[in-house]
Design a protein around this motif. Structure first.
Motif, short mmCIF file in Angstrom:
data_model
loop_
_atom_site.label_atom_id
_atom_site.label_comp_id
_atom_site.label_asym_id
_atom_site.label_seq_id
_atom_site.Cartn_x
_atom_site.Cartn_y
_atom_site.Cartn_z
N PHE A 225 4.41 -3.05 25.25
CA PHE A 225 4.75 -1.90 24.76
C PHE A 225 6.21 -1.93 25.12
N GLY A 226 7.09 -1.46 24.45
CA GLY A 226 8.46 -1.24 24.87
C GLY A 226 9.36 -2.60 25.02
N VAL A 227 8.27 -3.80 24.68
CA VAL A 227 9.01 -5.00 24.63
C VAL A 227 9.27 -5.65 23.18
N LYS A 228 7.91 -5.50 22.67
CA LYS A 228 7.97 -5.76 21.25
C LYS A 228 7.18 -4.79 20.31
N PRO A 229 7.63 -4.67 18.99
CA PRO A 229 6.79 -3.34 18.26
C PRO A 229 5.35 -4.04 17.96
N LEU A 230 4.64 -3.01 18.00
CA LEU A 230 3.29 -3.31 17.56
C LEU A 230 3.21 -3.73 15.90
N GLN A 231 2.81 -4.82 15.53
CA GLN A 231 2.81 -4.85 14.08
C GLN A 231 1.51 -5.37 13.46
N ILE A 232 1.30 -4.68 12.12
CA ILE A 232 -0.16 -4.99 11.48
C ILE A 232 0.12 -5.77 10.06
N LYS A 233 -0.62 -6.64 9.63
CA LYS A 233 -0.44 -7.31 8.41
C LYS A 233 -1.72 -7.18 7.67
N VAL A 234 -1.81 -7.10 6.47
CA VAL A 234 -3.13 -6.71 5.85
C VAL A 234 -2.68 -6.91 4.31
N ASP A 235 -3.82 -7.65 3.76
CA ASP A 235 -3.72 -7.78 2.17
C ASP A 235 -5.11 -6.87 1.70
N PHE A 236 -4.72 -6.20 0.71
CA PHE A 236 -5.95 -5.69 0.07
C PHE A 236 -5.79 -5.42 -1.52
N THR A 237 -6.83 -4.98 -1.96
CA THR A 237 -7.05 -4.86 -3.36
C THR A 237 -7.44 -3.47 -3.74
N THR A 238 -6.95 -2.86 -4.69
CA THR A 238 -7.28 -1.34 -4.99
C THR A 238 -6.91 -0.94 -6.47
N GLU A 239 -7.79 0.11 -7.02
CA GLU A 239 -7.39 0.53 -7.97
C GLU A 239 -7.08 1.86 -7.92
N ALA A 240 -6.59 2.39 -6.94
CA ALA A 240 -6.24 3.79 -6.69
C ALA A 240 -4.88 4.01 -6.84
N PHE A 241 -3.86 3.24 -7.02
CA PHE A 241 -2.40 3.63 -7.44
C PHE A 241 -2.01 3.70 -8.85
N VAL A 242 -3.12 3.07 -9.80
CA VAL A 242 -2.72 2.91 -11.40
C VAL A 242 -3.59 3.82 -12.11
N GLU A 243 -3.21 4.38 -12.94
CA GLU A 243 -4.04 5.24 -13.97
C GLU A 243 -3.67 4.79 -15.33
N LYS A 244 -4.43 4.60 -16.46
CA LYS A 244 -4.00 4.33 -17.59
C LYS A 244 -4.11 5.46 -18.46
N ALA A 245 -3.06 5.49 -19.40
CA ALA A 245 -2.92 6.92 -20.01
C ALA A 245 -2.45 6.34 -21.47
N GLY A 246 -3.50 6.10 -22.39
CA GLY A 246 -3.13 5.46 -23.56
C GLY A 246 -2.70 4.02 -23.45
N ARG A 247 -1.86 3.80 -24.14
CA ARG A 247 -1.11 2.44 -24.00
C ARG A 247 -0.15 2.29 -22.44
N LYS A 248 -0.12 3.52 -21.82
CA LYS A 248 0.87 3.55 -20.81
C LYS A 248 0.08 3.66 -19.36
#
Length: 656
Positions: free
Chosen positions: A512-535
């Motif tokens: 702490f105070g020397v190097k930042p804490l870092q997190i890396k993660v890969d994930f899949t989700t359907e939370a960010f996209v909604e379908k509206a007809g053809r859009k």
């Protein structure tokens, strides 16, 4: 945690018995036998203080100086909430105090007087602290009633620095503050936040009388992130002079510095020196370690191994016992830090200040109630350390004691003589470049199902943003616990995800105070996209997580104070699926800032670049000042709300 300086003050005078003393004020004071209290019927308030009278008197009794503290209040209660809050009145009772007067009554809207039965003055015990307290249990209160109570406490005198509030969160028709003292003991006062000055009553001759009598004190309501207690109207007072020794200030920072130095910088015995050397060996310092590495190691080790208790106990501030048992109180912990630093010849200064949200340190009025919190300052690195805050680390002290003045005590050595010098300086806050939340997100679409995304999150935390996690990583054991930690950062975006390839970087507690804490993660989700007809609707703003939004129905009255300077740097890379385009890219562009003296103090700026099917969005947000005055507030609110506006951005994907 706060440390009150009580026993460190050595008096520079001897109290002298006044030959002719009047009786104490409280012995000739009483409430009205047949009161006739009224309020303005047009005022729609839950409660009004019809009268608040406080008298504190310093009095020689059997050649000892004592303090008689009187409080007399008449409160009109006009709501069920107010009745519930004030049907119990707590008294300032302690083991070294004596209640000399205690009585209360209820005056109903019809004028009936219900005197409190002595059996309703109750004593209870706090289960956590073991302290006892007394309170009035009032009965017969209805809406529109007046409650009246009065008590007098005899207690050891408090004259080194005392804060007294004139203003509260309710209206007051009449406020009276009176202070009496023997004729040879002079007091000094200072008023804050537009409160009138305390005046000396020149007609009082046998004893000194100081007073502040005010009518119609306006209520002051709290507001979001306001330093409420520091903003209320109050006075500070202290005993200033003894007329028999006018050349000496009774309370001065020079005398306090000498007494603090004597307590925290003693000469060590050979036994103590041996124990200190053994303690330093336990630190396992690497050879040729630089000063900052040594301080970080010391800070981590003490806060990880020495158990500190917030109690007064002489054994817990005995350095030999601390080094042997690793048990200490707050004063003992400070002594341990200083002893090790002196042994290692590390230059430092002891700093005493106060929490700026409670009371700003006044560099022009010397009183001990401005001396509540300790820091250690290291002039080589210009960094601070909070010795009594176990959740902090070197370089990142408790934030509310920075951006404030403080009393700096520096040890000096000339030949064989050691001494201390005290000076008032400003405690600079940690700069924004050391307190960053940096987010890099890459988003891909599932070609077979455009409502599903694969997301790569790379996020780093430095400074105060890492302080609640990184210094305690050694306590987070096991793969499941560490995975839960990584997942918690994904959950700030969405709770609907499936994570893979989690990684924690720089997860050593001592980094702490020397190097930042870092997190890396890969994930899949359907939370960010909604379908509206053809859009398809892509919720771009959700990637930065939900943001605070400031609403302001009323005009801002109080300043706003942040804990620390802070910055957010976000880079969001979106790979647009083949055959689609985004039709509302301009919604991404936000640019709001506040400029002071030619410099951007705070800002939110988001923009984009489109190269082929790769959309790169940057959303950066900086706050380089903690104290937001009322005149700046609307600009600050605009910047804060800009992040909330970004959080609402939804991109529209349509087929080309």
């Amino acid at each position: 945690m706060k440390i009150k300086i009580n026993l460190l003050i050595a008096l520079l005078f001897t109290f002298q018995m006044v030959v002719s003393q009047e009786i104490p004020f409280f012995e000739s004071y009483d409430w009205e036998v047949s009161p006739n209290y009224t309020v303005d019927n047009e005022i729609e308030e839950d409660m009004i203080a019809v009268k608040e009278k406080t008298v504190t008197e310093f009095y020689f009794q059997d050649e000892d100086l004592v303090e008689f503290y009187l409080e007399h209040k008449v409160l009109w209660l006009n709501s069920d909430d107010a009745i519930e809050e004030y049907n119990k009145i707590y008294l300032p009772f302690s083991s070294d105090a004596e209640l000399r007067v205690n009585k209360a009554r209820v005056i109903t809207p019809g004028g009936k007087i219900i005197n409190l039965d002595k059996s309703k003055i109750l004593t209870a015990e706090d289960e956590e602290t073991g302290n006892t307290y007394k309170y009035f249990a009032l009965e017969g209160i209805s809406k529109g009633s007046f409650i009246e109570y009065m008590y007098v406490v005899k207690r050891p005198p408090n004259y080194t620095g005392k804060k007294f509030y004139i203003q509260d969160g309710y209206y007051k028709d009449k406020v009276e503050f009176d202070l009496y003292s023997p004729s040879n003991l002079l007091f000094k006062f200072k008023s804050y936040n537009n409160i009138q000055n305390v005046e000396r009553d020149t007609l009082s001759t046998v004893k000194l009388h100081y007073k502040l009598h005010a009518a119609k004190v306006q209520k002051l309501e709290n507001e979001y992130q306001a330093p409420y207690n520091a903003s209320r109207g109050f006075i500070v007072y202290k005993m200033d002079k003894n007329v028999d020794n006018m050349d000496e200030d009774i309370i001065s920072y020079s005398s306090i510095a000498q007494n603090v130095y004597a307590s925290y910088y003693p000469e060590y015995s050979e036994k103590t020196k041996g124990l200190l050397n053994d303690f330093i060996k336990e630190l396992a310092l690497p050879k040729n370690a630089d000063q900052e590495s040594i301080i970080r190691k010391l800070d981590f080790y003490i806060k990880s191994t020495v158990y500190s208790q917030d109690v007064y106990n002489e054994d817990l501030q005995d350095l030999d016992l601390i080094l042997t048992t690793q048990l200490a109180n707050e004063s003992g912990v400070i002594k341990l830090y200083i002893a090790v630093l002196r042994t290692l010849n590390i230059a430092h200064e002891l700093v005493i200040t106060t929490d700026r949200t409670e009371m700003k340190f006044d560099p022009e009025f010397e009183a001990t109630n401005f001396l509540t919190d300790f820091l250690l300052y290291f002039p080589t690195s210009k960094r601070y350390l909070s010795p009594n805050a176990s959740g902090t680390r070197y370089g990142f002290p408790m934030p509310y004691v920075t951006d404030n003045y403080g009393l700096f005590l520096k040890e000096g050595v000339v030949g064989d003589q050691k001494s201390v010098t005290g000076r008032i300086k400003y405690i600079e806050p940690v700069k924004v470049d050391e307190v960053l939340d940096v987010m890099k997100v890459t988003i891909d679409f599932n070609k077979e199902n455009l409502t599903e995304n694969t997301v790569h999150l790379d996020r780093t935390f430095s400074g105060y943003y890492a302080m609640n996690i990184q210094p305690f990583m050694h306590l987070i054991q096991g793969e499941d616990a560490r995975n839960d930690l990584v997942d918690s950062f994904v959950e700030s975006m969405t709770y609907e995800f499936e994570a893979q390839n989690r990684e924690l970087i720089n997860d050593d507690a001592e980094l702490f105070g020397v190097k930042p804490l870092q997190i890396k993660v890969d994930f899949t989700t359907e939370a960010f996209v909604e379908k509206a007809g053809r859009k398809y609707l892509f919720k771009l703003g959700d990637l930065i997580g939900q943001q605070i939004e400031l609403y302001q129905e009323k005009e801002r009255v109080l300043p706003l104070e942040g804990q620390f300077h802070r910055g957010y740097k976000r880079t969001l890379t979106l790979h647009i699926p083949e055959g689609y385009k985004i039709t509302n890219l301009d919604d991404i562009n936000i640019d709001n800032s506040y400029v002071k003296d030619g410099k951007e103090i705070f800002f939110f700026k988001s923009s984009y670049q489109l190269e082929g099917n790769t959309l790169t969005v940057t959303a950066n947000e900086y706050y380089k000042e903690n104290i937001i005055e009322v005149a700046m507030y609307e600009d600050y609110r605009t910047v804060i709300n800009s992040a909330a506006d970004f959080n609402k951005i939804v991109l529209l994907l349509t087929a080309e």
